[in-house]
Every structure is written in C-alpha cells, then in structure tokens.
Write an enzyme that holds these catalytic residues in place. Structure first.
Site, PDB file in Angstrom:
ATOM      1  N   LYS A 180      17.715 -74.149 -88.845  1.00  0.00           N
ATOM      2  CA  LYS A 180      16.342 -74.481 -88.442  1.00  0.00           C
ATOM      3  C   LYS A 180      16.340 -75.275 -87.139  1.00  0.00           C
ATOM      4  CE  LYS A 180      13.253 -77.844 -88.781  1.00  0.00           C
ATOM      5  NZ  LYS A 180      12.361 -77.443 -87.712  1.00  0.00           N
ATOM      6  N   GLU A 255      24.356 -86.590 -87.516  1.00  0.00           N
ATOM      7  CA  GLU A 255      24.513 -87.094 -86.137  1.00  0.00           C
ATOM      8  C   GLU A 255      23.171 -87.704 -85.766  1.00  0.00           C
ATOM      9  OE1 GLU A 255      27.295 -86.919 -84.515  1.00  0.00           O
ATOM     10  OE2 GLU A 255      28.390 -85.470 -85.721  1.00  0.00           O
ATOM     11  N   CYS A 289      21.114 -88.587 -77.148  1.00  0.00           N
ATOM     12  CA  CYS A 289      21.481 -89.531 -78.209  1.00  0.00           C
ATOM     13  C   CYS A 289      22.450 -90.595 -77.708  1.00  0.00           C
ATOM     14  CB  CYS A 289      22.069 -88.784 -79.390  1.00  0.00           C
ATOM     15  SG  CYS A 289      23.447 -87.742 -78.921  1.00  0.00           S
ATOM     16  N   GLU A 390      15.671 -97.386 -80.663  1.00  0.00           N
ATOM     17  CA  GLU A 390      15.928 -96.230 -79.796  1.00  0.00           C
ATOM     18  C   GLU A 390      14.598 -95.729 -79.227  1.00  0.00           C
ATOM     19  OE1 GLU A 390      17.018 -92.454 -81.595  1.00  0.00           O
ATOM     20  OE2 GLU A 390      18.584 -92.223 -80.104  1.00  0.00           O
TER      21      GLU A 390
HETATM   22  P1  TAP Z   1      13.958 -85.665 -85.831  1.00  0.00           P
HETATM   23  O1  TAP Z   1      12.512 -85.926 -85.812  1.00  0.00           O
HETATM   24  O2  TAP Z   1      14.802 -86.395 -86.786  1.00  0.00           O
HETATM   25  O3  TAP Z   1      14.095 -84.083 -86.046  1.00  0.00           O
HETATM   26  C1  TAP Z   1      15.341 -83.429 -86.073  1.00  0.00           C
HETATM   27  C2  TAP Z   1      15.222 -82.148 -86.881  1.00  0.00           C
HETATM   28  O4  TAP Z   1      14.949 -82.500 -88.249  1.00  0.00           O
HETATM   29  C3  TAP Z   1      14.067 -81.255 -86.440  1.00  0.00           C
HETATM   30  O5  TAP Z   1      14.464 -79.912 -86.586  1.00  0.00           O
HETATM   31  C4  TAP Z   1      12.980 -81.624 -87.444  1.00  0.00           C
HETATM   32  O6  TAP Z   1      12.019 -80.612 -87.617  1.00  0.00           O
HETATM   33  C5  TAP Z   1      13.797 -81.809 -88.709  1.00  0.00           C
HETATM   34  N1  TAP Z   1      13.138 -82.589 -89.755  1.00  0.00           N
HETATM   35  C6  TAP Z   1      12.041 -83.383 -89.671  1.00  0.00           C
HETATM   36  N2  TAP Z   1      11.741 -83.896 -90.875  1.00  0.00           N
HETATM   37  C7  TAP Z   1      12.661 -83.438 -91.743  1.00  0.00           C
HETATM   38  C8  TAP Z   1      12.901 -83.628 -93.136  1.00  0.00           C
HETATM   39  N3  TAP Z   1      12.127 -84.401 -93.879  1.00  0.00           N
HETATM   40  N4  TAP Z   1      13.953 -83.008 -93.695  1.00  0.00           N
HETATM   41  C9  TAP Z   1      14.771 -82.227 -92.957  1.00  0.00           C
HETATM   42  N5  TAP Z   1      14.596 -81.997 -91.644  1.00  0.00           N
HETATM   43  C10 TAP Z   1      13.561 -82.602 -91.032  1.00  0.00           C
HETATM   44  O7  TAP Z   1      14.627 -85.918 -84.421  1.00  0.00           O
HETATM   45  P2  TAP Z   1      14.129 -85.420 -83.016  1.00  0.00           P
HETATM   46  O8  TAP Z   1      12.938 -86.234 -82.652  1.00  0.00           O
HETATM   47  O9  TAP Z   1      14.012 -83.930 -82.994  1.00  0.00           O
HETATM   48  O10 TAP Z   1      15.376 -85.784 -82.099  1.00  0.00           O
HETATM   49  C11 TAP Z   1      15.578 -87.033 -81.593  1.00  0.00           C
HETATM   50  C12 TAP Z   1      16.594 -87.816 -82.416  1.00  0.00           C
HETATM   51  O11 TAP Z   1      17.792 -87.066 -82.543  1.00  0.00           O
HETATM   52  C13 TAP Z   1      17.015 -89.096 -81.755  1.00  0.00           C
HETATM   53  O12 TAP Z   1      17.062 -90.127 -82.695  1.00  0.00           O
HETATM   54  C14 TAP Z   1      18.405 -88.803 -81.220  1.00  0.00           C
HETATM   55  O13 TAP Z   1      19.220 -89.920 -81.046  1.00  0.00           O
HETATM   56  C15 TAP Z   1      18.915 -87.883 -82.249  1.00  0.00           C
HETATM   57  N6  TAP Z   1      20.006 -87.068 -81.716  1.00  0.00           N
HETATM   58  C16 TAP Z   1      21.271 -87.379 -82.087  1.00  0.00           C
HETATM   59  C17 TAP Z   1      22.330 -86.656 -81.583  1.00  0.00           C
HETATM   60  C18 TAP Z   1      23.706 -87.021 -82.013  1.00  0.00           C
HETATM   61  S1  TAP Z   1      24.871 -85.971 -81.694  1.00  0.00           S
HETATM   62  N7  TAP Z   1      23.973 -88.137 -82.619  1.00  0.00           N
HETATM   63  C19 TAP Z   1      22.099 -85.603 -80.698  1.00  0.00           C
HETATM   64  C20 TAP Z   1      20.804 -85.316 -80.342  1.00  0.00           C
HETATM   65  C21 TAP Z   1      19.745 -86.061 -80.863  1.00  0.00           C
HETATM   66  P3  TAP Z   1      10.657 -80.525 -86.745  1.00  0.00           P
HETATM   67  O14 TAP Z   1      10.784 -81.476 -85.627  1.00  0.00           O
HETATM   68  O15 TAP Z   1      10.611 -79.135 -86.315  1.00  0.00           O
HETATM   69  O16 TAP Z   1       9.562 -80.859 -87.677  1.00  0.00           O
END
Ligand code: TAP
Length: 486
Positions: A180, A255, A289, A390
């Site tokens: 997904k 991650e 991240c 963050e």
């Molecule tokens: P999230 O809001 O956590 O979303 C990540 C993924 O999880 C999306 O596909 C989201 O779907 C899905 N998701 C949302 N609610 C969920 C639930 N209850 N159960 C399962 N999946 C769910 O993060 P983001 O805003 O996309 O990305 C930013 C974050 O990612 C930051 O905190 C960043 O640090 C972290 N990040 C970490 C890394 C590593 S390698 N540590 C790399 C990149 C990013 P939808 O958004 O489609 O609803």
C-alpha cells in the site's frame, strides 16, 4: 519529455487483475507544485484488501514464486531493474509531479530503485545458512525460508524508493506481497506494478491496494493471514501498527521518524560544514526521515556559522521541481504545509529567534502550489517543541555547545534515534563522538548519502529493524534448524 497528456486513471492490482474500487470511490492526486490533478486513485475497502491478502496467501502456498529457484527469482528482479532504467525519465517526471521534489532528486531515487533490485537479485544468490555438529550424533543445518505473506506500507516522501526498499528484498526472499503506497503519492507505484507484470511476476504474488491507511494499512496490520508487516512512516502510526500486529504476533519492521543532530566542531572544514548543514535539512524540502534538523555548533564558531548559514539559506531558490532553477521543491500536500507553518508559529511563540524564512511563498505563481521559504531558528533550547518534535519540513534549529560532552548530551536528548552527523578534522574525536550518538545511521564529514549495502533504521522511537543490506532481507526470512540423526 511529455509524460502526462491526460489525468492518469490508477487501479488496484489484485490477483493479477487491474481494478477500480468496487465502490467507485476515488481520490484526486494533485501535483503539489500547482495543485493540478494528475491522477485519480481508487479508494479501496477492507474487503478488497482482504481479497489481496487471500491472493497473496494462495500464491505463496502454491509455490509459484516461493518455489522458484533463487536464480529464477534473481532473473525477474534484474529484469525489473532493467525496465526501471529503460523508463527512468518517465518515472522521474511522474515522481516529481506526484511528490513535488526536485527533478534531479527524483532521478537519483529512480536510479537507486534499479540498483536496489539488482542488489537483492545478487544477495539472494549469495550462499547462506550454517551447518554444525551437535551432540547425539546429529548434524544440524540452518536454512532461511520466506516468511509468507508480507504487508508493505510506505509513506509519501520517497514514494518509489521506499516501496522498492521493501518490495525488492521481500520478493527476492520468495514472499508474496500486499503493498500500500501513501494515498497522496501512488503514481510511480502503479508504474512499478505494470513493470512487474510485464516481466512476469506471477499472478497473485505482487498485489497493490490503493486508498487510506486507516482502512488498508489497518487491515494489513490486523490480518491473521499476513506474516510480516514492514512499515515506513510516522512514529504515531508505527505504534498503531504494532498494536494491530499483536493479533497474530506477526513479525514487524518499523522505519519511523527522526529529529537528527548534526554536530559541527570548530576544527571542521567550515564551508563543508555549512554545505552539509544546508543539504542535511533542505534536501526534499526537509521531508526526509534522516534530515539533520538540529544543528549543534561549537561556541567559538557559532556566530560565524549562523551568519554564513543564514546568508546561504536566504539564497535558496524554491520552486517547482521540474524547473531547472529550483534548489528546493514543493511540500507534498496542503495538510503537510499547514502542519509545518503551524510549527513555525509554535517556534516563534516559544521565543526562538527566527533567523531566516518562516513563511509560505506565494510570489511568481508559487501561490498555486505549496512552498515554504527555508526556515532557520536560533536561540533555541532542548525543551522547545521545535527542537523535540519532528517537523518534517524545511525548518532547522541551530544551537550552541561548548564541550564535546555537552554536544553529545544535547544530541542524545531526544526520543528519536534515526540519524546523526559529526563535522571535524580530528578523526579520532569525530569517531569518538559518533560512537556515542544513539542513532542507527551516521556520517562523519558528510550527510545523507545512502548506500544499498548499509543497514538503514533507528534506535529508540525511530523504529525496529533495519532496511537495506543483508539486514533488509532478514525481515522477510524465517530461520529454520534441521537436525539429522546420522
Ligand atoms: P504516516 O502518516 O505514518 O503514513 C505512512 C503510511 O502509513 C501511509 O501509507 C499511510 O496511509 C499509512 N497509514 C496511515 N494510518 C495507518 C494505520 N492506522 N495503519 C496502517 N497504515 C497506516 O507517515 P507519512 O506522513 O506518510 O510520512 C512521514 C513520516 O514517515 C515521518 O515521520 C518520517 O520520518 C517517516 N519516514 C521514515 C523513514 C525511515 S526509513 N525511518 C523514511 C521515510 C519517512 P495514507 O497516508 O495513505 O492514509
């Protein structure tokens, strides 16, 4: 290259079929540089996710992929890499339009995606396992096997690359997958699944379900039929996934977020430390991240560093990722932009000094998209929210330290432990300090370069497990002992 002549109609890929959501529900995917609709994506249901999980389970049990030789799987992975290379320009432009990042950053992601497939195609051929003599005249051997059905959930900041970091090792190890992407950035994912179909990944082995995390991600995490869930995203959602995964005690790999320190000693090469201080946070408009979002500078050069840093930050050209002159691209969505602007207000209210930026850019047509001027806060303390939380945007804090011990204490005074950097020309000191930083990804006299061979992941609330390298494969493998009476 003209890549988009009309709005893309994205589809789910379930059991080898391209399908819209049964409900007919769709979401609009916007280009964050101008808010033009670039795609329509299905908003799928729990039932559709369950169907994808069933398809993955059946394909896994059938052995159609898990039973292939490692040579056969490696050949398919190499073919995917070749197609990514062939379609690199198209993928690069689509990634830029979908995420908002600079085109050359997207191009690097696409090249890294191909490299990642090739790396795991190679790694799966590498001899592995152990054999040893145990008591009772028994010969023991240890073998690795695929875990089964892997649920892969990724964020929007590196839509293609984060997907490939999971898909490549999961498939190499022989698993079937249910994947997904983030709802706001599903475009290159669909292209990748087209490529996988084209090169012959068998029906049911690779499934993609588009839509909301709270439905699809949650269903994957809760499912009794998913054996491992590999998630990249926020710490908050990571916690929810861990709770949901407790149902069948599936393996998890998380991650998560970061608030990484970038320490500059007075004996560092000054301009290099300024360069990487800027690159450390403004790459991807700070939506990375591992961003070095907290710069810690030794007292004796602090004023000079801040002055130079602010001068350079003010000169950064912010604009659409496809424009040649842009140094920093767009923020991925309006919601993310508003969240960053809110943190800027919090910083001001907390009493930090706003030394550069601090506002949305609206001139020269930028009002059509989501752009924020690179923002620098000084006079901050470790109890401020802008130092602790963050922000995930182009916002950096610069702090002063007077001793090595203080630098280490400030650097480690965080709930996170993803990344960190040290700049110094005293090699022993740099190594001594970096070893004390409680983080999984670190650099000396450098910031951000990422190698497919190196384990990627965090300490503390930055996650569990590691992507990339041989560690990235282990998430998708079970370890079995076989004891043979001689
Ligand atoms: P999230 O809001 O956590 O979303 C990540 C993924 O999880 C999306 O596909 C989201 O779907 C899905 N998701 C949302 N609610 C969920 C639930 N209850 N159960 C399962 N999946 C769910 O993060 P983001 O805003 O996309 O990305 C930013 C974050 O990612 C930051 O905190 C960043 O640090 C972290 N990040 C970490 C890394 C590593 S390698 N540590 C790399 C990149 C990013 P939808 O958004 O489609 O609803």
């Amino acid at each position: 290259m003209t890549v988009l002549t009309s709005v893309l109609e994205l589809k789910n890929y379930i059991n080898g079929e391209w399908r819209l959501a049964a409900s007919g529900e769709i979401s609009k995917v916007l280009n964050p540089a101008n808010q033009e609709v670039i795609a329509h994506a299905p908003r799928s249901s729990k039932e559709e996710t369950e169907e994808a999980i069933r398809a993955a389970r059946e394909s896994f049990e059938s052995g159609i992929w898990s039973g292939k030789t490692t040579h056969e799987r490696a050949a398919v992975l190499n073919a995917i890499a070749a197609k990514i290379d062939e379609r690199a320009e198209e993928l690069t432009i689509l990634e830029t339009m979908d995420n908002g990042k600079r085109k050359d950053e997207a191009a690097a992601d696409v090249a890294d995606a191909a490299t990642c497939f090739r790396y795991y195609a190679g790694l799966i051929l590498h001899p592995e396992g152990e054999t040893y003599q145990v008591p009772d005249n028994v010969q023991a051997i240890v073998v690795k096997e695929p875990v089964g059905v892997a649920g892969l959930i990724v964020p929007w900041n590196f839509p293609l690359l984060m997907s490939v970091w999971k898909i490549a090792p999961a498939l190499a190890a022989g698993n079937s997958i249910v994947y997904k992407p983030a709802e706001v950035t599903p475009v290159t994912a669909m292209k990748l699944f087209e490529i996988m179909e084209e090169v012959g990944v068998p029906k049911g082995v690779a499934n993609m379900v588009l839509g909301r995390g709270s439905i699809i991600g949650q269903t994957i995490s809760e499912s009794m039929d998913v054996d491992v869930v590999s998630f990249t995203g926020s710490t908050e959602v990571g916690r929810e996934i861990m709770r949901a995964a407790a149902g069948n005690l599936k393996k998890i790999s998380l991650e998560l977020g970061g608030k990484s320190p970038n320490i500059v000693f007075a004996d560092a090469d000054f301009e290099t430390a300024v360069d990487y201080g800027l690159f450390g946070i403004f790459l991807g408009a700070g939506q990375v991240c591992s961003s070095g979002s907290r710069i810690l500078v030794e007292e004796s050069i602090y004023d000079k560093y801040v002055e130079r840093y602010v001068e350079r930050a003010n000169k950064i050209n912010v604009g659409p990722g496809l424009d040649e002159g842009s140094d920093v691209g767009a923020i991925v969505s309006e919601a993310q932009m508003n969240s960053i602007l809110n943190y800027i207000e919090i910083g001001k209210a907390e009493g930090a000094t706003l030394a550069a930026g601090g506002y949305r850019l609206t001139e020269n047509g930028l009002d059509k998209g989501f752009f924020i001027k690179p923002t620098v806060f000084t006079d901050v303390t470790n109890d401020m929210r802008i130092v602790r939380e963050e922000i995930f945007g182009p916002v950096v804090t610069i702090q002063k330290f007077s001793t090595e011990e203080e630098a280490i204490r400030l650097a480690n005074d965080t709930d996170y432990g993803l990344a960190g950097g040290v700049f110094s020309n005293d090699g022993a000191k740099a190594l001594r300090v970096i070893k004390k930083i409680r983080a999984g990804i670190t650099w000396i006299n450098d910031y951000h370069p990422t190698y497919v061979e190196g384990p990627w992941g965090g300490y503390k609330q930055s996650g569990i497990g590691r992507s990339l390298g041989k560690y990235g494969m282990e998430d998708f493998q079970e370890v079995k002992q076989i004891n043979t009476k001689l």
